[in-house]
Motif scaffolding. Structure first.
Motif, PDB file in Angstrom:
ATOM      1  N   GLU A 130       0.893  -1.081  -0.034  1.00 33.90           N
ATOM      2  CA  GLU A 130      -0.059   0.115   0.064  1.00 33.90           C
ATOM      3  C   GLU A 130       0.998   1.216  -0.099  1.00 33.90           C
ATOM      4  OE1 GLU A 130      -0.204  -2.316   2.672  1.00 33.90           O
ATOM      5  OE2 GLU A 130      -2.031  -3.613   1.705  1.00 33.90           O
ATOM      6  N   ASN A 131       2.038   1.210   0.186  1.00 33.52           N
ATOM      7  CA  ASN A 131       3.169   2.252   0.454  1.00 33.52           C
ATOM      8  C   ASN A 131       3.564   2.539  -0.908  1.00 33.52           C
ATOM      9  OD1 ASN A 131       4.504   4.381   1.335  1.00 33.52           O
ATOM     10  ND2 ASN A 131       5.729   3.361   2.852  1.00 33.52           N
ATOM     11  N   THR A 132       2.771   3.054  -1.836  1.00 35.42           N
ATOM     12  CA  THR A 132       3.070   3.544  -3.242  1.00 35.42           C
ATOM     13  C   THR A 132       4.024   4.409  -3.386  1.00 35.42           C
ATOM     14  OG1 THR A 132       1.349   4.692  -3.694  1.00 35.42           O
ATOM     15  CG2 THR A 132       1.311   2.671  -4.112  1.00 35.42           C
ATOM     16  N   ALA A 133       4.285   5.536  -2.493  1.00 37.45           N
ATOM     17  CA  ALA A 133       5.111   6.815  -2.422  1.00 37.45           C
ATOM     18  C   ALA A 133       6.497   6.069  -2.115  1.00 37.45           C
ATOM     19  CB  ALA A 133       4.776   7.796  -1.481  1.00 37.45           C
ATOM     20  N   SER A 134       6.723   5.093  -1.202  1.00 36.05           N
ATOM     21  CA  SER A 134       8.035   4.652  -0.926  1.00 36.05           C
ATOM     22  C   SER A 134       8.341   3.910  -2.123  1.00 36.05           C
ATOM     23  CB  SER A 134       7.831   4.053   0.409  1.00 36.05           C
ATOM     24  OG  SER A 134       9.187   3.706   0.833  1.00 36.05           O
ATOM     25  N   GLN A 135       7.597   3.272  -2.811  1.00 35.54           N
ATOM     26  CA  GLN A 135       7.801   2.325  -3.982  1.00 35.54           C
ATOM     27  C   GLN A 135       8.674   3.330  -5.003  1.00 35.54           C
ATOM     28  OE1 GLN A 135       4.931  -0.570  -5.283  1.00 35.54           O
ATOM     29  NE2 GLN A 135       4.212  -0.448  -2.926  1.00 35.54           N
ATOM     30  N   ARG A 136       7.905   4.452  -5.109  1.00 34.31           N
ATOM     31  CA  ARG A 136       8.230   5.412  -6.380  1.00 34.31           C
ATOM     32  C   ARG A 136       9.912   5.880  -5.938  1.00 34.31           C
ATOM     33  NH1 ARG A 136       2.904   7.089  -5.919  1.00 34.31           N
ATOM     34  NH2 ARG A 136       3.502   8.988  -4.896  1.00 34.31           N
ATOM     35  N   VAL A 137       9.982   6.234  -4.594  1.00 36.00           N
ATOM     36  CA  VAL A 137      11.399   6.701  -4.042  1.00 36.00           C
ATOM     37  C   VAL A 137      12.409   5.521  -4.614  1.00 36.00           C
ATOM     38  CG1 VAL A 137      12.742   6.774  -2.015  1.00 36.00           C
ATOM     39  CG2 VAL A 137      10.567   7.926  -2.270  1.00 36.00           C
ATOM     40  N   LEU A 138      12.127   4.517  -4.449  1.00 41.68           N
ATOM     41  CA  LEU A 138      13.111   3.188  -4.729  1.00 41.68           C
ATOM     42  C   LEU A 138      13.164   3.035  -6.055  1.00 41.68           C
ATOM     43  CD1 LEU A 138      11.986   0.700  -1.770  1.00 41.68           C
ATOM     44  CD2 LEU A 138      14.341   1.898  -1.912  1.00 41.68           C
ATOM     45  N   GLU A 139      12.385   3.231  -6.783  1.00 39.61           N
ATOM     46  CA  GLU A 139      12.357   3.233  -8.365  1.00 39.61           C
ATOM     47  C   GLU A 139      13.109   4.474  -8.883  1.00 39.61           C
ATOM     48  OE1 GLU A 139       8.122   2.888  -9.315  1.00 39.61           O
ATOM     49  OE2 GLU A 139       8.264   0.598  -9.135  1.00 39.61           O
ATOM     50  N   LYS A 140      12.795   5.595  -8.292  1.00 40.94           N
ATOM     51  CA  LYS A 140      13.616   6.981  -8.822  1.00 40.94           C
ATOM     52  C   LYS A 140      14.872   6.850  -8.564  1.00 40.94           C
ATOM     53  CE  LYS A 140       9.667   9.935  -8.706  1.00 40.94           C
ATOM     54  NZ  LYS A 140       9.091  11.340  -8.121  1.00 40.94           N
ATOM     55  N   ALA A 141      15.371   5.765  -7.372  1.00 43.52           N
ATOM     56  CA  ALA A 141      16.765   5.619  -6.877  1.00 43.52           C
ATOM     57  C   ALA A 141      17.270   4.814  -7.674  1.00 43.52           C
ATOM     58  CB  ALA A 141      16.865   5.533  -5.226  1.00 43.52           C
ATOM     59  N   GLY A 142      16.957   4.008  -8.519  1.00 43.52           N
ATOM     60  CA  GLY A 142      17.439   3.085  -9.431  1.00 43.52           C
ATOM     61  C   GLY A 142      17.313   1.649  -8.941  1.00 43.52           C
ATOM     62  N   PHE A 143      16.603   1.430  -7.746  1.00 39.12           N
ATOM     63  CA  PHE A 143      16.132  -0.121  -7.529  1.00 39.12           C
ATOM     64  C   PHE A 143      15.369  -0.707  -8.343  1.00 39.12           C
ATOM     65  CE2 PHE A 143      18.193   1.492  -3.986  1.00 39.12           C
ATOM     66  CZ  PHE A 143      18.434   0.536  -2.786  1.00 39.12           C
ATOM     67  N   THR A 144      15.379  -2.011  -8.410  1.00 40.91           N
ATOM     68  CA  THR A 144      14.497  -2.995  -9.283  1.00 40.91           C
ATOM     69  C   THR A 144      13.478  -3.400  -8.374  1.00 40.91           C
ATOM     70  OG1 THR A 144      16.394  -3.448 -10.955  1.00 40.91           O
ATOM     71  CG2 THR A 144      14.449  -4.793 -10.818  1.00 40.91           C
ATOM     72  N   ARG A 145      12.376  -3.326  -9.133  1.00 40.97           N
ATOM     73  CA  ARG A 145      11.260  -4.099  -8.210  1.00 40.97           C
ATOM     74  C   ARG A 145      11.161  -5.556  -8.539  1.00 40.97           C
ATOM     75  NH1 ARG A 145       5.338  -2.754  -7.428  1.00 40.97           N
ATOM     76  NH2 ARG A 145       4.342  -4.571  -7.213  1.00 40.97           N
ATOM     77  N   GLU A 146      11.353  -6.498  -7.613  1.00 36.56           N
ATOM     78  CA  GLU A 146      11.287  -7.954  -7.850  1.00 36.56           C
ATOM     79  C   GLU A 146      10.152  -8.613  -7.833  1.00 36.56           C
ATOM     80  OE1 GLU A 146      14.651  -9.076  -5.261  1.00 36.56           O
ATOM     81  OE2 GLU A 146      16.127  -8.508  -6.831  1.00 36.56           O
ATOM     82  N   GLY A 147       9.231  -8.261  -6.705  1.00 40.81           N
ATOM     83  CA  GLY A 147       8.140  -9.051  -6.720  1.00 40.81           C
ATOM     84  C   GLY A 147       7.463  -8.591  -5.388  1.00 40.81           C
ATOM     85  N   VAL A 148       6.368  -9.482  -5.239  1.00 37.13           N
ATOM     86  CA  VAL A 148       5.601  -9.361  -3.864  1.00 37.13           C
ATOM     87  C   VAL A 148       5.692 -10.500  -3.112  1.00 37.13           C
ATOM     88  CG1 VAL A 148       3.203  -9.060  -2.953  1.00 37.13           C
ATOM     89  CG2 VAL A 148       3.890  -7.723  -5.036  1.00 37.13           C
ATOM     90  N   LEU A 149       6.131 -10.208  -1.791  1.00 33.12           N
ATOM     91  CA  LEU A 149       6.136 -11.354  -0.820  1.00 33.12           C
ATOM     92  C   LEU A 149       4.719 -11.227  -0.003  1.00 33.12           C
ATOM     93  CD1 LEU A 149       9.852 -10.381   0.194  1.00 33.12           C
ATOM     94  CD2 LEU A 149       9.099 -12.054  -1.354  1.00 33.12           C
ATOM     95  N   ARG A 150       4.127 -12.347  -0.117  1.00 32.32           N
ATOM     96  CA  ARG A 150       2.862 -12.317   0.421  1.00 32.32           C
ATOM     97  C   ARG A 150       2.902 -12.577   2.070  1.00 32.32           C
ATOM     98  NH1 ARG A 150      -0.777 -16.450  -2.147  1.00 32.32           N
ATOM     99  NH2 ARG A 150       1.139 -17.650  -1.968  1.00 32.32           N
ATOM    100  N   LYS A 151       2.066 -11.846   2.748  1.00 31.42           N
ATOM    101  CA  LYS A 151       2.063 -11.881   4.019  1.00 31.42           C
ATOM    102  C   LYS A 151       3.552 -12.232   4.893  1.00 31.42           C
ATOM    103  CE  LYS A 151      -2.653 -13.501   4.554  1.00 31.42           C
ATOM    104  NZ  LYS A 151      -3.504 -14.174   5.060  1.00 31.42           N
TER     105      LYS A 151
END
Length: 180
Positions: A130-151
């Protein structure tokens, strides 16, 4: 150091003189919403956390805007056979959200930690879905989104899905960070 809206963003070791600023963001419900800790309700609780956790931590810095602490960032190394990786976490006072401060701090921390810890191969971050703002921070910083870890972890006592991001020492962005 980086610039944001004519202000200089820098990282420096936390100091006990930062306690009042630290209390400001650690007691803010908006800031603690996605964090593992609950908002502090007393200055004493914040100072105890500051003294027992933040100051002795192996890599915990104040995020400063023109010299004043407006957040914090930490890199926690994994132990044992996983010592080639570490986890980054950050928090910025809500009044400074949306100004590029967290993104700049994450870039600076990645630069520093890859240079300081030569054994480090992977820097990772876990962010609530749910923390989409923090996800954008990491993407802008060059991090790669790898996936979702459930619970994946408990947040405020509730199982929470987390998005995992990584930055590898061999990623092209790291060379950019090291030249910056």
């Amino acid at each position: 150091m980086e610039r944001s809206s004519d202000s200089v963003i820098s990282l420096r070791p936390l100091d006990i003189s930062d306690a009042d600023d630290f209390m400001k963001w650690y007691s803010d419900e908006k800031v603690s919403k996605f964090c593992s800790w609950d908002a502090f309700t007393t200055k004493e609780a914040a100072i105890e956390y500051f003294a027992k956790t933040a100051i002795p931590h192996p890599w915990y810095k104040a995020i400063c805007l023109s010299g004043r602490a407006v957040g914090s960032i930490s890199v926690t190394p994994f132990r044992g056979y996983d010592k080639c990786r570490a986890e980054i976490g950050y928090v910025v006072a809500s009044e400074y959200w949306g100004k590029g401060i967290a993104t700049a701090a994450v870039k600076m921390a990645a630069n520093s930690v890859f240079m300081e810890w030569g054994h480090l191969e992977r820097l990772e971050a876990l962010v609530a879905v749910e923390n989409t703002a923090s996800q954008r921070v990491l993407e802008k910083a060059g991090f790669t989104r790898e996936g979702v870890l459930r619970k994946y972890y408990l947040s405020k006592g509730k199982p929470t899905d987390a998005v995992i991001f990584s930055l590898l020492s061999t990623d092209p962005q790291v060379n950019y960070f090291m030249d910056a």
